[in-house]
Design a protein around this motif. Structure first.
Motif, PDB file in Angstrom:
ATOM      1  N   TRP A  63     -15.937  -9.840 -22.379  1.00  0.00           N
ATOM      2  CA  TRP A  63     -15.082 -10.036 -21.207  1.00  0.00           C
ATOM      3  C   TRP A  63     -15.755 -11.004 -20.239  1.00  0.00           C
ATOM      4  CZ3 TRP A  63     -18.340  -8.735 -17.424  1.00  0.00           C
ATOM      5  CH2 TRP A  63     -19.297  -7.754 -17.700  1.00  0.00           C
ATOM      6  N   VAL A  64     -14.948 -11.510 -19.300  1.00  0.00           N
ATOM      7  CA  VAL A  64     -15.466 -12.335 -18.216  1.00  0.00           C
ATOM      8  C   VAL A  64     -14.885 -11.798 -16.913  1.00  0.00           C
ATOM      9  CG1 VAL A  64     -15.721 -14.657 -17.261  1.00  0.00           C
ATOM     10  CG2 VAL A  64     -15.491 -14.360 -19.740  1.00  0.00           C
ATOM     11  N   ALA A 105     -20.958  -2.255 -16.646  1.00  0.00           N
ATOM     12  CA  ALA A 105     -20.940  -1.415 -17.844  1.00  0.00           C
ATOM     13  C   ALA A 105     -19.896  -0.313 -17.711  1.00  0.00           C
ATOM     14  CB  ALA A 105     -22.327  -0.829 -18.102  1.00  0.00           C
ATOM     15  N   GLY A 106     -18.884  -0.552 -16.891  1.00  0.00           N
ATOM     16  CA  GLY A 106     -17.781   0.392 -16.777  1.00  0.00           C
ATOM     17  C   GLY A 106     -17.755   1.221 -15.513  1.00  0.00           C
ATOM     18  N   GLY A 143     -30.765  -0.926 -18.864  1.00  0.00           N
ATOM     19  CA  GLY A 143     -30.408  -2.319 -18.647  1.00  0.00           C
ATOM     20  C   GLY A 143     -30.272  -3.206 -19.859  1.00  0.00           C
ATOM     21  N   GLY A 144     -30.669  -2.777 -21.033  1.00  0.00           N
ATOM     22  CA  GLY A 144     -30.535  -3.629 -22.208  1.00  0.00           C
ATOM     23  C   GLY A 144     -29.248  -3.422 -22.973  1.00  0.00           C
ATOM     24  N   VAL A 145     -28.256  -2.806 -22.348  1.00  0.00           N
ATOM     25  CA  VAL A 145     -27.005  -2.465 -23.040  1.00  0.00           C
ATOM     26  C   VAL A 145     -26.182  -3.691 -23.441  1.00  0.00           C
ATOM     27  CG1 VAL A 145     -25.584  -2.116 -20.974  1.00  0.00           C
ATOM     28  CG2 VAL A 145     -25.060  -0.855 -23.048  1.00  0.00           C
ATOM     29  N   VAL A 163     -19.285 -15.584 -11.598  1.00  0.00           N
ATOM     30  CA  VAL A 163     -18.739 -15.557 -12.953  1.00  0.00           C
ATOM     31  C   VAL A 163     -19.727 -14.839 -13.859  1.00  0.00           C
ATOM     32  CG1 VAL A 163     -17.956 -16.963 -14.913  1.00  0.00           C
ATOM     33  CG2 VAL A 163     -17.550 -17.763 -12.550  1.00  0.00           C
ATOM     34  N   VAL A 164     -19.298 -13.706 -14.413  1.00  0.00           N
ATOM     35  CA  VAL A 164     -20.139 -12.935 -15.328  1.00  0.00           C
ATOM     36  C   VAL A 164     -19.433 -12.847 -16.665  1.00  0.00           C
ATOM     37  CG1 VAL A 164     -21.212 -10.698 -15.798  1.00  0.00           C
ATOM     38  CG2 VAL A 164     -21.196 -11.592 -13.462  1.00  0.00           C
ATOM     39  N   ALA A 165     -20.099 -13.333 -17.714  1.00  0.00           N
ATOM     40  CA  ALA A 165     -19.569 -13.268 -19.075  1.00  0.00           C
ATOM     41  C   ALA A 165     -20.517 -12.398 -19.881  1.00  0.00           C
ATOM     42  CB  ALA A 165     -19.484 -14.670 -19.677  1.00  0.00           C
ATOM     43  N   ALA A 166     -19.983 -11.332 -20.471  1.00  0.00           N
ATOM     44  CA  ALA A 166     -20.869 -10.392 -21.166  1.00  0.00           C
ATOM     45  C   ALA A 166     -20.106  -9.602 -22.217  1.00  0.00           C
ATOM     46  CB  ALA A 166     -21.515  -9.446 -20.151  1.00  0.00           C
ATOM     47  N   ASP A 167     -20.828  -8.713 -22.840  1.00  0.00           N
ATOM     48  CA  ASP A 167     -20.241  -7.788 -23.793  1.00  0.00           C
ATOM     49  C   ASP A 167     -20.793  -6.396 -23.476  1.00  0.00           C
ATOM     50  OD1 ASP A 167     -22.847  -7.533 -24.902  1.00  0.00           O
ATOM     51  OD2 ASP A 167     -22.472  -9.292 -26.106  1.00  0.00           O
ATOM     52  N   ASP A 168     -20.160  -5.411 -24.028  1.00  0.00           N
ATOM     53  CA  ASP A 168     -20.686  -4.050 -23.848  1.00  0.00           C
ATOM     54  C   ASP A 168     -20.367  -3.157 -25.009  1.00  0.00           C
ATOM     55  OD1 ASP A 168     -17.953  -3.597 -23.299  1.00  0.00           O
ATOM     56  OD2 ASP A 168     -18.305  -3.229 -21.185  1.00  0.00           O
TER      57      ASP A 168
END
Length: 166
Positions: A24-25, A56-57, A139-141, A161-166
């Motif tokens: 997601w972004v 992270a939700g 923090g390494g999730v 702008v934050v682009a990541a996965d979880d």
């Protein structure tokens, strides 16, 4: 409260959803006062309540002590380095395309909400990798975590702008 746009890859039709489903972004927009220097803007952003999000939700925690994978105390204005728009756009593009092409609907959302935010910036900053010592207790999730601050003086906006996965 800052304006927010959330582009969730899961809401788009992929031929192989397992490779894309948890990415997601998040884009948050903040108005900027006339005459503020970039360093002042970064300091104000880090101090803003909307910055206290572990991505992270859990959402924003006004009294939070985490930002992304890091303890908030490690994320300061000095944790950002100025980068060119081309570098930022390339990194995000590589992250988006790492599992192959994305559906047209997602490409359109990314173009209008993410790539435009960076492309219209007059200056752009990337959160440095602060290392595992700065990680909070879980923090390494995120396998990937990319964060940019796009300063758009013409529109008088700062976009996180934050682009990541979880």
């Amino acid at each position: 409260m800052a304006a927010r746009t959330f582009v969730n890859f899961r809401h788009h039709d992929f031929s192989e959803p397992s490779a894309h489903g948890y990415r997601w972004v998040d884009v948050r927009s903040f108005g900027i006062p006339r005459g503020a220097q970039d360093g002042e803007l970064l300091t104000a952003l880090v101090a803003h309540e909307q910055f206290r999000d572990d991505y992270a939700g859990g959402g924003v925690d006004p009294g939070g002590i985490r930002h992304g994978p890091y303890w908030l105390r490690h994320v300061t204005a000095h944790a950002y380095r100025e980068v060119g728009k081309a570098e930022a756009l390339s990194t995000i593009r590589d992250w988006v395309d790492q599992y192959g092409p994305v559906p047209e609907s997602l490409e359109e959302a990314l173009a209008s909400q993410v790539f435009d935010a960076v492309d219209s910036a007059t200056s752009c900053y990337r959160l440095r990798d602060l290392g595992s010592r700065a990680f909070h207790d879980w923090g390494g999730v995120h396998a990937d975590f990319h964060e940019y601050v796009a300063v758009d003086r013409e529109r008088a906006l700062v976009k996180l702008v934050v682009a990541a996965d979880d």
